[in-house]
Design a protein around this motif. Sequence first.
Motif, PDB file in Angstrom:
ATOM      1  N   LEU A 136       0.823  -1.213   0.000  1.00 51.07           N
ATOM      2  CA  LEU A 136       0.000   0.000   0.000  1.00 51.07           C
ATOM      3  C   LEU A 136       0.858   1.264   0.000  1.00 51.07           C
ATOM      4  O   LEU A 136       0.528   2.240  -0.674  1.00 51.07           O
ATOM      5  CB  LEU A 136      -0.941   0.000   1.208  1.00 51.07           C
ATOM      6  N   MET A 137       1.947   1.242   0.742  1.00 52.41           N
ATOM      7  CA  MET A 137       2.841   2.400   0.796  1.00 52.41           C
ATOM      8  C   MET A 137       3.379   2.741  -0.582  1.00 52.41           C
ATOM      9  O   MET A 137       3.346   3.885  -1.028  1.00 52.41           O
ATOM     10  CB  MET A 137       4.000   2.134   1.760  1.00 52.41           C
ATOM     11  N   LYS A 138       3.879   1.730  -1.264  1.00 51.35           N
ATOM     12  CA  LYS A 138       4.480   1.971  -2.572  1.00 51.35           C
ATOM     13  C   LYS A 138       3.426   2.285  -3.627  1.00 51.35           C
ATOM     14  O   LYS A 138       3.577   3.216  -4.416  1.00 51.35           O
ATOM     15  CB  LYS A 138       5.313   0.761  -3.001  1.00 51.35           C
ATOM     16  N   THR A 139       2.336   1.537  -3.623  1.00 48.90           N
ATOM     17  CA  THR A 139       1.295   1.720  -4.631  1.00 48.90           C
ATOM     18  C   THR A 139       0.644   3.090  -4.516  1.00 48.90           C
ATOM     19  O   THR A 139       0.417   3.759  -5.527  1.00 48.90           O
ATOM     20  CB  THR A 139       0.230   0.609  -4.503  1.00 48.90           C
ATOM     21  N   THR A 140       0.343   3.516  -3.292  1.00 49.37           N
ATOM     22  CA  THR A 140      -0.274   4.835  -3.135  1.00 49.37           C
ATOM     23  C   THR A 140       0.711   5.951  -3.456  1.00 49.37           C
ATOM     24  O   THR A 140       0.310   7.000  -3.962  1.00 49.37           O
ATOM     25  CB  THR A 140      -0.859   5.025  -1.724  1.00 49.37           C
ATOM     26  N   GLY A 141       1.987   5.717  -3.205  1.00 52.14           N
ATOM     27  CA  GLY A 141       2.998   6.710  -3.584  1.00 52.14           C
ATOM     28  C   GLY A 141       3.101   6.865  -5.092  1.00 52.14           C
ATOM     29  O   GLY A 141       3.193   7.988  -5.615  1.00 52.14           O
ATOM     30  N   ILE A 142       3.069   5.754  -5.790  1.00 45.59           N
ATOM     31  CA  ILE A 142       3.092   5.799  -7.261  1.00 45.59           C
ATOM     32  C   ILE A 142       1.834   6.488  -7.783  1.00 45.59           C
ATOM     33  O   ILE A 142       1.893   7.317  -8.696  1.00 45.59           O
ATOM     34  CB  ILE A 142       3.251   4.372  -7.838  1.00 45.59           C
ATOM     35  N   TRP A 143       0.680   6.174  -7.187  1.00 45.41           N
ATOM     36  CA  TRP A 143      -0.583   6.808  -7.580  1.00 45.41           C
ATOM     37  C   TRP A 143      -0.515   8.310  -7.349  1.00 45.41           C
ATOM     38  O   TRP A 143      -0.907   9.096  -8.211  1.00 45.41           O
ATOM     39  CB  TRP A 143      -1.730   6.187  -6.780  1.00 45.41           C
ATOM     40  N   LEU A 144      -0.031   8.729  -6.165  1.00 44.47           N
ATOM     41  CA  LEU A 144       0.071  10.149  -5.839  1.00 44.47           C
ATOM     42  C   LEU A 144       0.987  10.860  -6.825  1.00 44.47           C
ATOM     43  O   LEU A 144       0.663  11.958  -7.318  1.00 44.47           O
ATOM     44  CB  LEU A 144       0.571  10.331  -4.408  1.00 44.47           C
ATOM     45  N   HIS A 145       2.109  10.253  -7.124  1.00 52.38           N
ATOM     46  CA  HIS A 145       3.043  10.853  -8.082  1.00 52.38           C
ATOM     47  C   HIS A 145       2.379  11.037  -9.439  1.00 52.38           C
ATOM     48  O   HIS A 145       2.511  12.089 -10.069  1.00 52.38           O
ATOM     49  CB  HIS A 145       4.291   9.972  -8.215  1.00 52.38           C
ATOM     50  N   ALA A 146       1.654  10.031  -9.898  1.00 54.52           N
ATOM     51  CA  ALA A 146       0.976  10.125 -11.196  1.00 54.52           C
ATOM     52  C   ALA A 146      -0.080  11.222 -11.177  1.00 54.52           C
ATOM     53  O   ALA A 146      -0.215  11.980 -12.149  1.00 54.52           O
ATOM     54  CB  ALA A 146       0.333   8.779 -11.551  1.00 54.52           C
ATOM     55  N   LYS A 147      -0.820  11.347 -10.089  1.00 53.96           N
ATOM     56  CA  LYS A 147      -1.870  12.368  -9.979  1.00 53.96           C
ATOM     57  C   LYS A 147      -1.295  13.771 -10.000  1.00 53.96           C
ATOM     58  O   LYS A 147      -1.910  14.689 -10.539  1.00 53.96           O
ATOM     59  CB  LYS A 147      -2.678  12.183  -8.688  1.00 53.96           C
ATOM     60  N   LEU A 148      -0.134  13.941  -9.392  1.00 52.89           N
ATOM     61  CA  LEU A 148       0.472  15.270  -9.297  1.00 52.89           C
ATOM     62  C   LEU A 148       1.408  15.582 -10.451  1.00 52.89           C
ATOM     63  O   LEU A 148       1.939  16.683 -10.532  1.00 52.89           O
ATOM     64  CB  LEU A 148       1.211  15.409  -7.964  1.00 52.89           C
ATOM     65  N   SER A 149       1.600  14.635 -11.330  1.00 54.56           N
ATOM     66  CA  SER A 149       2.480  14.839 -12.481  1.00 54.56           C
ATOM     67  C   SER A 149       1.810  15.798 -13.453  1.00 54.56           C
ATOM     68  O   SER A 149       0.619  15.665 -13.748  1.00 54.56           O
ATOM     69  CB  SER A 149       2.756  13.501 -13.168  1.00 54.56           C
ATOM     70  N   PRO A 150       2.554  16.764 -13.994  1.00 52.29           N
ATOM     71  CA  PRO A 150       1.950  17.720 -14.934  1.00 52.29           C
ATOM     72  C   PRO A 150       1.414  17.066 -16.204  1.00 52.29           C
ATOM     73  O   PRO A 150       0.528  17.605 -16.843  1.00 52.29           O
ATOM     74  CB  PRO A 150       3.086  18.686 -15.262  1.00 52.29           C
ATOM     75  N   ASN A 151       1.911  15.912 -16.547  1.00 59.99           N
ATOM     76  CA  ASN A 151       1.479  15.233 -17.778  1.00 59.99           C
ATOM     77  C   ASN A 151       0.462  14.135 -17.513  1.00 59.99           C
ATOM     78  O   ASN A 151       0.183  13.332 -18.394  1.00 59.99           O
ATOM     79  CB  ASN A 151       2.691  14.631 -18.505  1.00 59.99           C
ATOM     80  N   TYR A 152      -0.090  14.077 -16.302  1.00 58.78           N
ATOM     81  CA  TYR A 152      -1.035  13.013 -15.951  1.00 58.78           C
ATOM     82  C   TYR A 152      -2.236  13.050 -16.891  1.00 58.78           C
ATOM     83  O   TYR A 152      -2.834  14.081 -17.121  1.00 58.78           O
ATOM     84  CB  TYR A 152      -1.499  13.167 -14.501  1.00 58.78           C
ATOM     85  N   GLY A 153      -2.549  11.915 -17.439  1.00 53.82           N
ATOM     86  CA  GLY A 153      -3.730  11.786 -18.285  1.00 53.82           C
ATOM     87  C   GLY A 153      -3.499  12.134 -19.740  1.00 53.82           C
ATOM     88  O   GLY A 153      -4.366  11.902 -20.577  1.00 53.82           O
ATOM     89  N   GLN A 154      -2.333  12.675 -20.064  1.00 51.78           N
ATOM     90  CA  GLN A 154      -2.054  12.986 -21.472  1.00 51.78           C
ATOM     91  C   GLN A 154      -1.557  11.749 -22.183  1.00 51.78           C
ATOM     92  O   GLN A 154      -0.797  10.967 -21.636  1.00 51.78           O
ATOM     93  CB  GLN A 154      -1.004  14.095 -21.580  1.00 51.78           C
ATOM     94  N   ILE A 155      -1.973  11.605 -23.427  1.00 52.51           N
ATOM     95  CA  ILE A 155      -1.525  10.490 -24.242  1.00 52.51           C
ATOM     96  C   ILE A 155      -0.339  10.978 -25.068  1.00 52.51           C
ATOM     97  O   ILE A 155      -0.430  11.989 -25.774  1.00 52.51           O
ATOM     98  CB  ILE A 155      -2.656   9.972 -25.155  1.00 52.51           C
ATOM     99  N   ASN A 156       0.776  10.258 -24.946  1.00 49.06           N
ATOM    100  CA  ASN A 156       1.953  10.603 -25.721  1.00 49.06           C
ATOM    101  C   ASN A 156       2.010   9.773 -26.975  1.00 49.06           C
ATOM    102  O   ASN A 156       1.918   8.572 -26.934  1.00 49.06           O
ATOM    103  CB  ASN A 156       3.228  10.356 -24.886  1.00 49.06           C
ATOM    104  N   ASN A 157       2.108  10.428 -28.105  1.00 50.35           N
ATOM    105  CA  ASN A 157       2.198   9.727 -29.392  1.00 50.35           C
ATOM    106  C   ASN A 157       3.627   9.664 -29.839  1.00 50.35           C
ATOM    107  O   ASN A 157       4.417  10.447 -29.741  1.00 50.35           O
ATOM    108  CB  ASN A 157       1.348  10.405 -30.453  1.00 50.35           C
TER     109      ASN A 157
END
Length: 157
Positions: A136-157
Amino acid sequence: MSLLIAISLTTGILSGIWGWVAVSLGLLSWGGFLGCTTYFALQQDGIKGVGLSIATNLSGVFWAMVIIKLSTLINLEIVGYIITALVAFMMCAQAKKHWLNFIPGTFIGSCATFAAAGNWQLVIPSLIVGVIFGYLMKTTGIWLHAKLSPNYGQINN
């Protein structure tokens, strides 16, 4: 926020929660941290990492109990050392099985059992819940990082 800081933040929060859970359930807080350490050290994420962490920790508990029980059969100090040598060999050799191939996890489970004076009934749930908290510690940390990442949700082509 960097991935390291995100995992550090969630690990800090969940460590405090683990301390409360351990006391509330009568578990070994340090034993849980050993389970958590096993998961983090394994470098294999997800459910497979949880399974391998738990399997190796529990095998370590088993081997520690073998040493404890066999060492008490004969009251000669040298016998205990010989048994320890043979069991340590087995703890490493069992890594030929892919589901037991994380040798440090086996030694962590064994050391936890020795530290708890052979109280495997308390060590086992402490290690298992600790592994789950590590996940849980690692998984939630990875999730938090992805949520706060400026590129979260963008599709890279």
